[in-house]
Design a protein around this motif. Structure first.
Motif, short mmCIF file in Angstrom:
data_model
loop_
_atom_site.label_atom_id
_atom_site.label_comp_id
_atom_site.label_asym_id
_atom_site.label_seq_id
_atom_site.Cartn_x
_atom_site.Cartn_y
_atom_site.Cartn_z
N HIS A 95 1.41 -1.15 0.29
CA HIS A 95 0.00 -0.29 -0.20
C HIS A 95 1.28 1.31 -0.46
CE1 HIS A 95 -0.99 3.38 2.51
NE2 HIS A 95 -2.12 3.81 1.49
N TYR A 96 0.24 2.39 -0.98
CA TYR A 96 1.40 3.72 -0.50
C TYR A 96 0.20 4.70 -0.53
CZ TYR A 96 -0.49 4.84 -5.69
OH TYR A 96 -0.71 4.74 -6.39
N PHE A 97 -0.06 5.56 -0.17
CA PHE A 97 -0.27 7.23 -0.48
C PHE A 97 0.23 8.22 -1.05
CE2 PHE A 97 -1.52 10.53 1.65
CZ PHE A 97 -3.10 10.97 1.77
N SER A 98 1.84 8.25 -1.15
CA SER A 98 2.42 9.30 -1.48
C SER A 98 3.83 9.25 -2.12
CB SER A 98 3.01 10.62 -0.07
OG SER A 98 3.81 9.83 0.66
N GLY A 99 3.69 8.43 -3.16
CA GLY A 99 5.05 8.68 -4.55
C GLY A 99 4.62 6.66 -5.04
N THR A 100 5.27 6.74 -6.13
CA THR A 100 5.42 5.30 -6.29
C THR A 100 6.78 4.80 -6.30
OG1 THR A 100 5.01 5.90 -8.69
CG2 THR A 100 3.13 5.47 -7.68
N GLU A 101 7.94 5.56 -6.51
CA GLU A 101 8.91 5.64 -7.13
C GLU A 101 9.54 3.73 -6.05
OE1 GLU A 101 13.69 6.53 -6.82
OE2 GLU A 101 12.10 8.68 -5.99
N GLY A 102 9.37 4.13 -4.51
CA GLY A 102 9.54 3.23 -3.76
C GLY A 102 8.69 2.00 -3.93
N PRO A 103 7.45 1.77 -3.91
CA PRO A 103 6.78 0.49 -4.60
C PRO A 103 6.96 -0.06 -6.25
CG PRO A 103 5.13 1.81 -3.31
CD PRO A 103 6.71 2.80 -3.64
N GLU A 104 7.70 1.13 -6.87
CA GLU A 104 8.20 0.49 -8.05
C GLU A 104 9.16 -0.28 -7.42
OE1 GLU A 104 7.66 3.44 -10.36
OE2 GLU A 104 5.46 3.69 -10.65
N GLU A 105 10.14 0.57 -7.21
CA GLU A 105 11.47 -0.44 -7.05
C GLU A 105 11.30 -2.05 -5.79
OE1 GLU A 105 15.42 0.08 -3.89
OE2 GLU A 105 14.56 2.03 -4.90
N LEU A 106 10.36 -1.84 -5.07
CA LEU A 106 10.33 -3.27 -4.77
C LEU A 106 9.11 -4.20 -5.50
CD1 LEU A 106 8.71 -2.05 -1.21
CD2 LEU A 106 10.75 -2.62 -1.24
N VAL A 107 8.52 -3.93 -6.03
CA VAL A 107 7.75 -4.58 -7.11
C VAL A 107 9.44 -5.04 -8.66
CG1 VAL A 107 6.76 -4.77 -9.36
CG2 VAL A 107 5.78 -3.79 -6.97
N ALA A 108 9.62 -4.26 -8.57
CA ALA A 108 11.03 -5.06 -9.80
C ALA A 108 12.17 -5.96 -9.21
CB ALA A 108 12.11 -3.36 -10.16
N LEU A 109 12.23 -6.06 -7.41
CA LEU A 109 12.84 -6.94 -7.04
C LEU A 109 11.98 -7.86 -6.70
CD1 LEU A 109 15.34 -6.93 -4.12
CD2 LEU A 109 14.39 -6.35 -2.85
N ALA A 110 11.00 -7.88 -6.17
CA ALA A 110 10.33 -9.00 -6.30
C ALA A 110 10.70 -10.61 -7.10
CB ALA A 110 9.00 -8.60 -5.73
N LYS A 111 10.72 -9.02 -9.01
CA LYS A 111 9.99 -10.08 -10.04
C LYS A 111 11.43 -10.87 -10.13
CE LYS A 111 6.17 -7.48 -11.61
NZ LYS A 111 5.95 -6.53 -12.93
N SER A 112 12.42 -9.64 -9.65
CA SER A 112 14.01 -9.87 -9.95
C SER A 112 14.40 -11.98 -9.56
CB SER A 112 15.31 -9.03 -9.74
OG SER A 112 14.81 -8.84 -8.47
N LEU A 113 13.47 -11.92 -8.05
CA LEU A 113 14.02 -13.56 -7.13
C LEU A 113 12.85 -14.21 -7.84
CD1 LEU A 113 14.50 -11.34 -3.50
CD2 LEU A 113 15.77 -12.60 -5.63
N GLY A 114 12.07 -14.49 -8.70
CA GLY A 114 11.13 -15.01 -8.94
C GLY A 114 10.14 -15.26 -8.22
N GLN A 115 9.35 -13.60 -7.61
CA GLN A 115 7.86 -13.95 -6.55
C GLN A 115 7.33 -12.55 -7.67
OE1 GLN A 115 11.44 -13.80 -3.27
NE2 GLN A 115 9.97 -12.59 -2.94
N ARG A 116 6.10 -12.58 -6.28
CA ARG A 116 5.39 -12.16 -7.33
C ARG A 116 5.12 -10.43 -6.23
NH1 ARG A 116 -0.18 -13.91 -6.96
NH2 ARG A 116 -0.52 -12.96 -8.29
N ALA A 117 4.31 -9.54 -6.91
CA ALA A 117 4.58 -7.74 -5.79
C ALA A 117 3.56 -7.12 -6.99
CB ALA A 117 6.23 -7.50 -4.83
#
Length: 254
Positions: free
Chosen positions: A36-58
């Motif tokens: 969940h986010y309220f004030s910006g997507t930069e951090g969540p986008e980085e986290l989703v990319a990390l998860a995908k690089s590890l073969g996980q879902r985010a």
């Protein structure tokens, strides 16, 4: 400690600071996650990319968690994406502003309550059906604060009050939800520098003075708190419930 691989996590306020690093640590431990986010997507986008690089879902989604309908929609979106929720991290909160007793207006008072407590009520109520359905038990971790233990610094009366309430909420909820195999715990961080909270509301002079009183001789980091939250999250099938883990370098000893 339980295995976190493939566990389904919903975390609030993971744009930066403690929330971001907690989400990162949980991803690295093998979790699938909805951010969940309220004030910006930069951090969540980085986290989703990390998860995908590890073969996980985010995935990530926006909501004003003081709004019940928006909260319910966000939690339902998370559960649909993840296929359920095993672990809930209630991270959202904030001091809003430093105000002394004589300066506190009704609107400010209510805002502090809503940001630190109403959000937690809305999220936890919305997630409850999914947590109850978790096959191996579930885990809730609430973010409190050393201020909820000690009363905080001058000007943090309203914030400290709500964080003390989070500690009581955690104890009460652990008694209420135990029969469903849901563990409920809290963390109470002390001075954690590098977060939006302290960047906005703590001066360097104040931080330096606080560090002088910390037995370990340093301020904490978001990573320090993230490791503790991850440990409590892993207790989805454990025996720790109703507890608060203090992360303050030895300032508060109980």
């Amino acid at each position: 400690m339980g295995q976190l691989k493939n566990k389904k996590v919903f975390i609030t306020g993971a744009e930066q600071g403690i929330g971001f690093h907690t989400a990162k640590t949980l991803i690295e431990a093998g979790c699938d996650i909805y951010i969940h986010y309220f004030s910006g997507t930069e951090g969540p986008e980085e986290l989703v990319a990390l998860a995908k690089s590890l073969g996980q879902r985010a995935e990530f989604g926006y909501a004003n968690l003081t709004d019940r309908d928006e909260t319910t929609q966000c939690v339902n979106d998370a559960a649909e994406f993840l296929g359920g929720i095993d672990i809930l991290i209630n991270n959202v909160g904030g001091i809003i502003a430093r105000k002394w007793l004589g300066e506190i207006e009704p609107d400010y008072w209510q805002t502090v309550i809503d940001v630190n407590m109403t959000t937690m009520l809305n999220v936890t109520q919305s997630a409850l059906p999914y947590l109850k359905a978790a096959s191996d038990g579930a885990s809730i971790v609430n973010l409190a604060s050393l201020a909820g233990r000690s009363g905080g610094h001058a000007g943090s009366l309203s914030y400290s009050m709500t964080k003390g309430a989070v500690l009581t909420w955690t104890r009460s909820l652990s008694a209420e939800l135990g029969e469903f195999g849901i563990r409920v715990n809290a963390v109470a961080p002390g001075l954690i520098l590098g977060t939006r909270f302290h960047n906005q509301h703590t001066t360097q002079a104040s931080a330096d003075e606080t560090v002088k009183g910390i037995p370990l001789g340093r301020a904490g980091t978001s990573e320090d708190v993230a490791r503790a939250i991850t440990f409590l999250a892993s207790e989805y099938d454990g025996f720790i419930s109703g507890a608060t883990l203090d992360i303050n370098g030895g300032v508060y000893r109980m």
